[in-house]
Enzyme design. Structure first.
Site, mmCIF file in Angstrom:
data_model
loop_
_atom_site.group_PDB
_atom_site.id
_atom_site.type_symbol
_atom_site.label_atom_id
_atom_site.label_comp_id
_atom_site.label_asym_id
_atom_site.label_seq_id
_atom_site.Cartn_x
_atom_site.Cartn_y
_atom_site.Cartn_z
ATOM 1 N N ASP A 1 -52.370 -52.054 148.497
ATOM 2 C CA ASP A 1 -52.203 -53.472 148.161
ATOM 3 C C ASP A 1 -50.913 -54.003 148.758
ATOM 4 O O ASP A 1 -49.934 -53.264 148.898
ATOM 5 C CB ASP A 1 -52.180 -53.638 146.629
ATOM 6 C CG ASP A 1 -52.583 -55.029 146.185
ATOM 7 O OD1 ASP A 1 -53.637 -55.162 145.528
ATOM 8 O OD2 ASP A 1 -51.855 -56.004 146.506
ATOM 9 N N ASP B 1 -50.423 -54.504 154.315
ATOM 10 C CA ASP B 1 -50.904 -55.867 154.554
ATOM 11 C C ASP B 1 -52.140 -55.722 155.428
ATOM 12 O O ASP B 1 -52.033 -55.369 156.608
ATOM 13 C CB ASP B 1 -49.825 -56.697 155.269
ATOM 14 C CG ASP B 1 -50.323 -58.093 155.631
ATOM 15 O OD1 ASP B 1 -51.516 -58.395 155.405
ATOM 16 O OD2 ASP B 1 -49.511 -58.876 156.159
ATOM 17 N N VAL B 2 -53.315 -55.955 154.849
ATOM 18 C CA VAL B 2 -54.563 -55.687 155.590
ATOM 19 C C VAL B 2 -54.715 -56.568 156.831
ATOM 20 O O VAL B 2 -55.520 -56.269 157.708
ATOM 21 C CB VAL B 2 -55.825 -55.835 154.693
ATOM 22 C CG1 VAL B 2 -55.838 -54.815 153.571
ATOM 23 C CG2 VAL B 2 -55.983 -57.261 154.165
ATOM 24 N N TYR C 1 -62.929 -69.813 152.153
ATOM 25 C CA TYR C 1 -63.324 -68.595 151.422
ATOM 26 C C TYR C 1 -64.797 -68.264 151.693
ATOM 27 O O TYR C 1 -65.143 -67.115 152.009
ATOM 28 C CB TYR C 1 -63.080 -68.798 149.923
ATOM 29 C CG TYR C 1 -63.451 -67.596 149.086
ATOM 30 C CD1 TYR C 1 -62.638 -66.474 149.054
ATOM 31 C CD2 TYR C 1 -64.637 -67.574 148.347
ATOM 32 C CE1 TYR C 1 -62.981 -65.356 148.305
ATOM 33 C CE2 TYR C 1 -64.981 -66.470 147.585
ATOM 34 C CZ TYR C 1 -64.155 -65.358 147.569
ATOM 35 O OH TYR C 1 -64.500 -64.259 146.827
ATOM 36 N N LYS D 1 -66.386 -64.907 153.614
ATOM 37 C CA LYS D 1 -67.318 -63.951 153.010
ATOM 38 C C LYS D 1 -68.639 -63.898 153.790
ATOM 39 O O LYS D 1 -69.297 -62.851 153.849
ATOM 40 C CB LYS D 1 -67.550 -64.294 151.536
ATOM 41 C CG LYS D 1 -66.300 -64.115 150.672
ATOM 42 C CD LYS D 1 -65.748 -62.693 150.753
ATOM 43 C CE LYS D 1 -64.560 -62.455 149.845
ATOM 44 N NZ LYS D 1 -64.040 -61.084 149.883
ATOM 45 N N VAL E 1 -66.694 -63.170 138.277
ATOM 46 C CA VAL E 1 -66.279 -62.081 137.391
ATOM 47 C C VAL E 1 -64.972 -62.437 136.696
ATOM 48 O O VAL E 1 -63.993 -62.787 137.361
ATOM 49 C CB VAL E 1 -66.047 -60.770 138.180
ATOM 50 C CG1 VAL E 1 -66.013 -59.597 137.224
ATOM 51 C CG2 VAL E 1 -67.086 -60.584 139.267
HETATM 52 N N1 LIG Z 1 -63.460 -62.176 140.660
HETATM 53 C C1 LIG Z 1 -64.538 -62.814 141.106
HETATM 54 O O1 LIG Z 1 -65.119 -63.663 140.410
HETATM 55 C C2 LIG Z 1 -65.093 -62.490 142.474
HETATM 56 C C3 LIG Z 1 -66.363 -62.958 142.797
HETATM 57 C C4 LIG Z 1 -66.893 -62.682 144.042
HETATM 58 C C5 LIG Z 1 -66.164 -61.937 144.949
HETATM 59 N N2 LIG Z 1 -64.913 -61.502 144.619
HETATM 60 C C6 LIG Z 1 -64.182 -60.726 145.617
HETATM 61 O O2 LIG Z 1 -63.826 -59.499 145.027
HETATM 62 C C7 LIG Z 1 -62.584 -59.048 145.548
HETATM 63 C C8 LIG Z 1 -61.584 -58.856 144.422
HETATM 64 O O3 LIG Z 1 -61.503 -60.041 143.666
HETATM 65 P P1 LIG Z 1 -60.413 -60.233 142.529
HETATM 66 O O4 LIG Z 1 -60.930 -61.243 141.599
HETATM 67 O O5 LIG Z 1 -59.999 -58.917 142.017
HETATM 68 O O6 LIG Z 1 -59.231 -60.882 143.422
HETATM 69 P P2 LIG Z 1 -57.667 -60.969 143.154
HETATM 70 O O7 LIG Z 1 -57.159 -62.146 143.888
HETATM 71 O O8 LIG Z 1 -57.380 -60.844 141.694
HETATM 72 O O9 LIG Z 1 -57.093 -59.628 143.829
HETATM 73 C C9 LIG Z 1 -56.975 -59.521 145.217
HETATM 74 C C10 LIG Z 1 -56.040 -58.378 145.537
HETATM 75 O O10 LIG Z 1 -55.889 -58.336 146.951
HETATM 76 C C11 LIG Z 1 -54.516 -58.164 147.255
HETATM 77 N N3 LIG Z 1 -54.216 -58.727 148.570
HETATM 78 C C12 LIG Z 1 -54.195 -60.036 148.930
HETATM 79 N N4 LIG Z 1 -53.836 -60.158 150.207
HETATM 80 C C13 LIG Z 1 -53.628 -58.901 150.686
HETATM 81 C C14 LIG Z 1 -53.248 -58.376 151.943
HETATM 82 N N5 LIG Z 1 -52.955 -59.184 152.990
HETATM 83 N N6 LIG Z 1 -53.164 -57.041 152.078
HETATM 84 C C15 LIG Z 1 -53.409 -56.218 151.030
HETATM 85 N N7 LIG Z 1 -53.767 -56.653 149.811
HETATM 86 C C16 LIG Z 1 -53.877 -57.985 149.645
HETATM 87 C C17 LIG Z 1 -53.774 -58.908 146.145
HETATM 88 O O11 LIG Z 1 -52.413 -58.499 146.026
HETATM 89 C C18 LIG Z 1 -54.635 -58.555 144.935
HETATM 90 O O12 LIG Z 1 -54.190 -57.351 144.344
HETATM 91 C C19 LIG Z 1 -62.157 -60.092 146.556
HETATM 92 O O13 LIG Z 1 -62.614 -59.720 147.837
HETATM 93 C C20 LIG Z 1 -62.866 -61.336 146.084
HETATM 94 O O14 LIG Z 1 -63.053 -62.248 147.132
HETATM 95 C C21 LIG Z 1 -64.361 -61.770 143.398
#
Ligand SMILES: NC(=O)c1ccc[n+]([C@@H]2O[C@H](COP(=O)([O-])OP(=O)(O)OC[C@H]3O[C@@H](n4cnc5c(N)ncnc54)[C@H](O)[C@@H]3O)[C@@H](O)[C@H]2O)c1
Length: 274
Positions: free
Chosen positions: A57, A83-84, A178, A182, A211
């Protein structure tokens, strides 16, 4: 570790033995964005199932906290700051994992710019914000997958699971960068699967619905909005991170060896595939 060839002797009552292997034990599983939300839950659950999650992360403090949480519960985990969207950072992360464990079995492309995004009409999205979202959510998946495939190819086995979103088929409004990111992840999944199938590496994506995680997103998800979502689901309750774990983990097992190039929804039946 190869499950690409199933011999006659591995068969039992017509069912290949490998088809019953639902284990992720001892797998080295990189989970990008594992420091919070869904990634944190994936890391905790993979560890509980005997795998070794690498919590990768950009928020190093969070990555460490999740790793500590896992080790305190008796599991194994490695936190790594990455940093991805930066090739040097991603390559260093993959090298550190191979250096420590000798291989990479699974990549869960979960990191994205998501919880911090403000919804706004697409013609009001600043170009800089558009570019940042694509750099993390699309280029990040590209870079991370590129960085792990050498190790997976070497062992003739690998699993890539990318977290896409129901926002694509729903056509969610006011979130165009976004949604575009995706949609790209889904397209990349289809093409990468074609290129990697002969190497014993499967590439799939999942489409979560909305979620509820520990991260506060009340700005985008009002109580009314959540109720509307639940009303559209076949299963009328709020979705939680553990709802996704079974699908993600299954795709990472030997049993899922013939499933690739798929994007599978886990959204309580909000959307349907046809
Ligand atoms: N929560 C939802 O409702 C939901 C729904 C559909 C899809 N998603 C997808 O599921 C995944 C996780 O969602 P979430 O709700 O846990 O998101 P979140 O924003 O809570 O967590 C994202 C994580 O990615 C990390 N991150 C951000 N930029 C980064 C980078 N450049 N390098 C490394 N790490 C980085 C952040 O620090 C964080 O820990 C995401 O891909 C999101 O798009 C989430």
């Amino acid at each position: 570790m190869s499950d690409t060839i199933i011999t006659h002797t591995e068969k039992d009552s017509g069912v290949p033995a490998i088809a019953r292997d639902f284990s992720v034990t001892d797998r080295i599983v990189i989970i990008t964005g594992g420091g919070q939300g869904l990634g944190r839950e994936f890391a905790r659950q993979f560890a509980a199932a005997g795998a070794i999650p690498v919590i990768a992360d950009i928020n190093e403090k969070n990555a460490r906290a999740v790793a500590e949480e896992i080790t305190a519960a008796g599991g194994r985990a490695l936190p790594i700051a990455v940093d991805v969207s930066n090739k040097e950072s991603v390559d260093a992360m993959a090298a550190a994992v191979v250096n420590q464990f000798g291989r990479i079995d699974v990549l869960v492309n979960n990191a994205s710019i998501f919880a911090t995004l403000q919804k706004r009409p697409f013609d009001q999205i600043p170009v800089s914000e558009w570019e940042t979202v694509l750099k993390v959510n699309v280029t990040g998946v590209f870079l991370c997958t590129c960085a792990v495939i050498a190790s997976m190819r070497e062992q003739g086995w690998g699993r890539v699971v990318s977290i896409a979103s129901d926002a694509v088929p729903k056509g969610v409004a006011n979130y165009l960068h976004y949604v575009a990111s995706k949609a790209a992840v889904i397209g990349m999944t289809n093409s990468m699967a074609r290129e990697l199938g002969a190497s014993g590496i499967t590439v799939n994506a999942i489409r979560p619905g909305a979620v509820a995680t520990e991260v506060d997103r009340t700005v985008n998800h009002t109580v009314e909005a959540r109720k509307r979502i639940v009303d559209m689901q076949c299963i009328p309750r709020v979705m939680v991170p553990t709802d996704l774990v079974g699908l993600v983990m299954f795709l990472c097992t030997p049993a899922a060896a013939f499933i690739t190039g798929q994007t599978i929804a886990c959204d309580g039946g909000y959307t349907h595939s046809s």
